[in-house]
Design an enzyme around this catalytic site. Structure first.
Site, PDB file in Angstrom:
ATOM      1  N   ASN A  69      -6.248   1.272   6.168  1.00 33.04           N
ATOM      2  CA  ASN A  69      -7.146   0.456   5.361  1.00 33.04           C
ATOM      3  C   ASN A  69      -6.388  -0.283   4.265  1.00 33.04           C
ATOM      4  O   ASN A  69      -5.164  -0.302   4.245  1.00 33.04           O
ATOM      5  CB  ASN A  69      -8.289   1.329   4.834  1.00 33.04           C
ATOM      6  CG  ASN A  69      -9.246   1.670   5.964  1.00 33.04           C
ATOM      7  OD1 ASN A  69      -9.940   0.819   6.488  1.00 33.04           O
ATOM      8  ND2 ASN A  69      -9.236   2.931   6.390  1.00 33.04           N
TER       9      ASN A  69
ATOM     10  N   HIS B 141      14.741   6.364  -5.602  1.00 33.17           N
ATOM     11  CA  HIS B 141      15.888   5.963  -6.406  1.00 33.17           C
ATOM     12  C   HIS B 141      16.487   7.221  -7.011  1.00 33.17           C
ATOM     13  O   HIS B 141      15.925   7.814  -7.921  1.00 33.17           O
ATOM     14  CB  HIS B 141      15.469   4.999  -7.527  1.00 33.17           C
ATOM     15  CG  HIS B 141      15.137   3.639  -7.034  1.00 33.17           C
ATOM     16  ND1 HIS B 141      16.084   2.649  -6.891  1.00 33.17           N
ATOM     17  CD2 HIS B 141      13.970   3.101  -6.626  1.00 33.17           C
ATOM     18  CE1 HIS B 141      15.519   1.559  -6.436  1.00 33.17           C
ATOM     19  NE2 HIS B 141      14.225   1.799  -6.261  1.00 33.17           N
TER      20      HIS B 141
END
Length: 130
Positions: free
Chosen positions: A8, A38
Site C-alpha cells: 500500500n 549507516h
C-alpha cells in the site's frame, strides 16, 4: 518479490544487497523495510564512532527475509538482519529488530510474539514462551 504481494501507500524498501518478500504478503501503509544502515553497532571492533558524522559512516547490510503469508500492519519498521516467519502478523507501529518465528502475532518496539497459532485447536493462543 513473490506472487500476490500487496503493497500500500508510502512503503519504503531499501535493498543494498538482499530483501526477500515471499508470496501472499500484505503490507499496510507507511512501512519501512531496509537491509542496511549507516554504520555498525553490533558491539564488536567494527563499531562506528559516535564522533563520526552519521552520513559518513560506512554502510553495512544484512539480508531481510519476509516469508509467505505475512501481514505487516501500519507503520511497521523491519530492520537489517531480520527474518519474519511464515504466517506471522506484525502489529501496527511495531519495530522488527530481531527475527520472528512462523505463525505468531508480534507487537511492540522491539516486536515480540504475544500469540502463536495452535494448529490442533485452530486458534491463536497467548504465549510467553517464545
Amino acid at each position: 518479490m513473490g506472487k500476490n504481494v500487496q503493497i500500500n501507500d508510502y512503503v519504503h524498501i531499501t535493498a543494498m544487497e538482499h530483501v526477500f518478500i515471499g508470496d501472499n504478503v500484505l503490507m499496510a501503509s507507511k512501512i519501512y523495510i531496509s537491509d542496511c544502515s549507516h554504520g555498525s553497532y553490533s558491539g564488536d571492533s567494527n563499531d562506528s564512532s559516535p564522533y563520526s558524522l552519521p552520513i559518513e559512516r560506512p554502510l553495512h547490510s544484512k539480508a531481510v527475509i519476509i516469508e509467505d503469508n505475512v501481514w505487516l500492519g501500519e507503520f511497521v519498521s523491519v530492520l537489517p538482519g531480520t527474518t519474519i516467519g511464515k504466517g506471522t502478523i506484525v502489529g501496527a507501529n511495531s519495530v522488527v529488530s530481531k527475527s520472528l518465528p512462523s505463525y505468531v502475532i508480534a507487537v511492540g518496539s522491539p516486536a515480540k510474539p504475544i500469540k502463536k497459532y495452535n494448529f490442533e485447536t485452530k486458534r491463536w493462543e497467548k504465549t510467553n514462551n517464545i
